[in-house]
Write a protein that holds these residues in place. Structure first.
Motif, PDB file in Angstrom:
ATOM      1  N   VAL A  90      -3.540   3.872   0.227  1.00 34.88           N
ATOM      2  CA  VAL A  90      -4.944   3.978  -0.148  1.00 34.88           C
ATOM      3  C   VAL A  90      -5.104   3.621  -1.621  1.00 34.88           C
ATOM      4  N   VAL A  91      -6.350   3.421  -2.044  1.00 39.01           N
ATOM      5  CA  VAL A  91      -6.659   3.116  -3.445  1.00 39.01           C
ATOM      6  C   VAL A  91      -7.129   4.393  -4.130  1.00 39.01           C
ATOM      7  N   ARG A  92      -6.547   4.683  -5.274  1.00 30.28           N
ATOM      8  CA  ARG A  92      -6.951   5.802  -6.118  1.00 30.28           C
ATOM      9  C   ARG A  92      -6.977   5.300  -7.559  1.00 30.28           C
ATOM     10  N   THR A  93      -7.710   5.979  -8.422  1.00 28.41           N
ATOM     11  CA  THR A  93      -7.701   5.602  -9.832  1.00 28.41           C
ATOM     12  C   THR A  93      -6.541   6.299 -10.528  1.00 28.41           C
ATOM     13  N   ASP A  94      -5.884   5.556 -11.420  1.00 28.13           N
ATOM     14  CA  ASP A  94      -4.756   6.133 -12.160  1.00 28.13           C
ATOM     15  C   ASP A  94      -5.282   6.875 -13.387  1.00 28.13           C
ATOM     16  N   GLY A  95      -4.392   7.314 -14.241  1.00 30.02           N
ATOM     17  CA  GLY A  95      -4.774   8.077 -15.426  1.00 30.02           C
ATOM     18  C   GLY A  95      -5.677   7.318 -16.378  1.00 30.02           C
ATOM     19  N   ALA A  96      -5.573   5.997 -16.393  1.00 32.71           N
ATOM     20  CA  ALA A  96      -6.396   5.174 -17.276  1.00 32.71           C
ATOM     21  C   ALA A  96      -7.719   4.775 -16.617  1.00 32.71           C
ATOM     22  N   GLY A  97      -7.957   5.245 -15.402  1.00 37.80           N
ATOM     23  CA  GLY A  97      -9.200   4.913 -14.707  1.00 37.80           C
ATOM     24  C   GLY A  97      -9.158   3.589 -13.978  1.00 37.80           C
ATOM     25  N   LEU A  98      -7.976   2.990 -13.866  1.00 35.26           N
ATOM     26  CA  LEU A  98      -7.833   1.712 -13.169  1.00 35.26           C
ATOM     27  C   LEU A  98      -7.435   1.963 -11.715  1.00 35.26           C
ATOM     28  N   PRO A  99      -7.879   1.112 -10.792  1.00 37.81           N
ATOM     29  CA  PRO A  99      -7.509   1.297  -9.385  1.00 37.81           C
ATOM     30  C   PRO A  99      -6.031   1.001  -9.151  1.00 37.81           C
ATOM     31  N   ALA A 100      -5.395   1.841  -8.358  1.00 34.41           N
ATOM     32  CA  ALA A 100      -3.972   1.668  -8.058  1.00 34.41           C
ATOM     33  C   ALA A 100      -3.722   2.069  -6.615  1.00 34.41           C
ATOM     34  N   LEU A 101      -2.694   1.475  -6.029  1.00 36.54           N
ATOM     35  CA  LEU A 101      -2.290   1.813  -4.673  1.00 36.54           C
ATOM     36  C   LEU A 101      -1.390   3.039  -4.707  1.00 36.54           C
ATOM     37  N   VAL A 102      -1.613   3.962  -3.780  1.00 36.84           N
ATOM     38  CA  VAL A 102      -0.756   5.139  -3.654  1.00 36.84           C
ATOM     39  C   VAL A 102      -0.412   5.339  -2.182  1.00 36.84           C
ATOM     40  N   VAL A 103       0.726   5.951  -1.939  1.00 35.61           N
ATOM     41  CA  VAL A 103       1.159   6.249  -0.579  1.00 35.61           C
ATOM     42  C   VAL A 103       0.521   7.569  -0.157  1.00 35.61           C
ATOM     43  N   ASP A 104      -0.162   7.548   0.969  1.00 45.13           N
ATOM     44  CA  ASP A 104      -0.799   8.738   1.537  1.00 45.13           C
ATOM     45  C   ASP A 104       0.228   9.405   2.447  1.00 45.13           C
ATOM     46  N   GLU A 105       1.043  10.271   1.874  1.00 43.23           N
ATOM     47  CA  GLU A 105       2.141  10.889   2.623  1.00 43.23           C
ATOM     48  C   GLU A 105       1.653  11.681   3.825  1.00 43.23           C
ATOM     49  N   GLY A 106       0.556  12.421   3.668  1.00 41.44           N
ATOM     50  CA  GLY A 106       0.038  13.243   4.755  1.00 41.44           C
ATOM     51  C   GLY A 106      -0.884  12.494   5.700  1.00 41.44           C
ATOM     52  N   ARG A 107      -1.162  11.232   5.384  1.00 42.05           N
ATOM     53  CA  ARG A 107      -2.061  10.395   6.185  1.00 42.05           C
ATOM     54  C   ARG A 107      -3.439  11.027   6.370  1.00 42.05           C
ATOM     55  N   CYS A 108      -3.938  11.680   5.314  1.00 38.54           N
ATOM     56  CA  CYS A 108      -5.227  12.357   5.442  1.00 38.54           C
ATOM     57  C   CYS A 108      -6.143  12.168   4.230  1.00 38.54           C
ATOM     58  N   MET A 109      -5.777  11.320   3.276  1.00 39.86           N
ATOM     59  CA  MET A 109      -6.638  11.075   2.120  1.00 39.86           C
ATOM     60  C   MET A 109      -7.900  10.357   2.582  1.00 39.86           C
ATOM     61  N   PRO A 110      -9.021  10.613   1.896  1.00 42.12           N
ATOM     62  CA  PRO A 110     -10.264   9.944   2.295  1.00 42.12           C
ATOM     63  C   PRO A 110     -10.248   8.461   1.935  1.00 42.12           C
ATOM     64  N   GLY A 111     -11.063   7.703   2.606  1.00 44.05           N
ATOM     65  CA  GLY A 111     -11.205   6.279   2.322  1.00 44.05           C
ATOM     66  C   GLY A 111     -10.421   5.401   3.278  1.00 44.05           C
ATOM     67  N   ARG A 112     -10.583   4.105   3.079  1.00 45.68           N
ATOM     68  CA  ARG A 112      -9.878   3.138   3.907  1.00 45.68           C
ATOM     69  C   ARG A 112      -8.391   3.178   3.631  1.00 45.68           C
ATOM     70  N   GLY A 113      -7.620   2.892   4.634  1.00 45.42           N
ATOM     71  CA  GLY A 113      -6.182   2.854   4.477  1.00 45.42           C
ATOM     72  C   GLY A 113      -5.614   1.549   5.001  1.00 45.42           C
ATOM     73  N   ALA A 114      -4.519   1.124   4.410  1.00 48.15           N
ATOM     74  CA  ALA A 114      -3.764  -0.039   4.885  1.00 48.15           C
ATOM     75  C   ALA A 114      -2.403   0.487   5.321  1.00 48.15           C
ATOM     76  N   TRP A 115      -1.831  -0.115   6.332  1.00 50.80           N
ATOM     77  CA  TRP A 115      -0.567   0.358   6.900  1.00 50.80           C
ATOM     78  C   TRP A 115       0.551  -0.605   6.557  1.00 50.80           C
ATOM     79  N   LEU A 116       1.719  -0.051   6.222  1.00 50.82           N
ATOM     80  CA  LEU A 116       2.840  -0.853   5.743  1.00 50.82           C
ATOM     81  C   LEU A 116       4.146  -0.247   6.239  1.00 50.82           C
ATOM     82  N   HIS A 117       5.062  -1.115   6.709  1.00 48.88           N
ATOM     83  CA  HIS A 117       6.401  -0.632   7.058  1.00 48.88           C
ATOM     84  C   HIS A 117       7.086  -0.141   5.779  1.00 48.88           C
ATOM     85  N   PRO A 118       7.902   0.898   5.853  1.00 49.28           N
ATOM     86  CA  PRO A 118       8.602   1.379   4.656  1.00 49.28           C
ATOM     87  C   PRO A 118       9.779   0.471   4.301  1.00 49.28           C
ATOM     88  N   ASP A 119       9.479  -0.777   4.047  1.00 52.07           N
ATOM     89  CA  ASP A 119      10.478  -1.800   3.779  1.00 52.07           C
ATOM     90  C   ASP A 119      10.004  -2.630   2.581  1.00 52.07           C
TER      91      ASP A 119
END
Length: 87
Positions: free
Chosen positions: A23-52
Motif C-alpha cells: 500500500v501507499v503511505r506517507t513517510d516521515g518527510a511527507g512523501l508517498p512511499a510503498l509499505v508492506v501491509d503485513e496484516g493485509r488490513c490497512m485502508p486504501g488500495r493494495g497491490a499484490w506481489l510475490h515475496p521475491d
C-alpha cells in the motif's frame, strides 16, 4: 483454495495468502512511499506481489505500482526492498 490475486511483478496469479499486499503511505518527510501491509488490513488500495526480489524488480521496471495503486508520481520502494532483503 481461497482468494486468488495477481502479482504486479510477474503477472501470474496465486493464493492471497502467498502474496504480499503493498500500500501507499506517507513517510516521515511527507512523501508517498510503498509499505508492506503485513496484516493485509490497512485502508486504501493494495497491490499484490510475490515475496521475491525478482518480482519487485519487474514491478518497478514496468512501473506497475503507480498504475495498480492509482497514484500519480514516483513511489519510494525502499521499505519493500528492505522487507524482501533485495539489494
Amino acid at each position: 483454495m481461497g482468494p486468488v490475486r495477481t502479482c504486479v511483478g510477474c503477472r501470474s496469479t496465486d493464493r492471497r495468502s502467498v502474496l504480499l499486499r503493498i500500500v501507499v503511505r506517507t513517510d516521515g518527510a511527507g512523501l508517498p512511499a510503498l509499505v508492506v501491509d503485513e496484516g493485509r488490513c490497512m485502508p486504501g488500495r493494495g497491490a499484490w506481489l510475490h515475496p521475491d526480489p525478482r518480482c519487485l524488480e519487474l514491478a518497478e521496471r514496468r512501473r506497475a505500482f503507480p498504475r495498480a495503486l492509482r497514484h500519480a508520481g514516483p513511489l519510494d520502494a525502499a521499505a519493500v526492498e528492505a522487507h524482501l532483503g533485495a539489494p
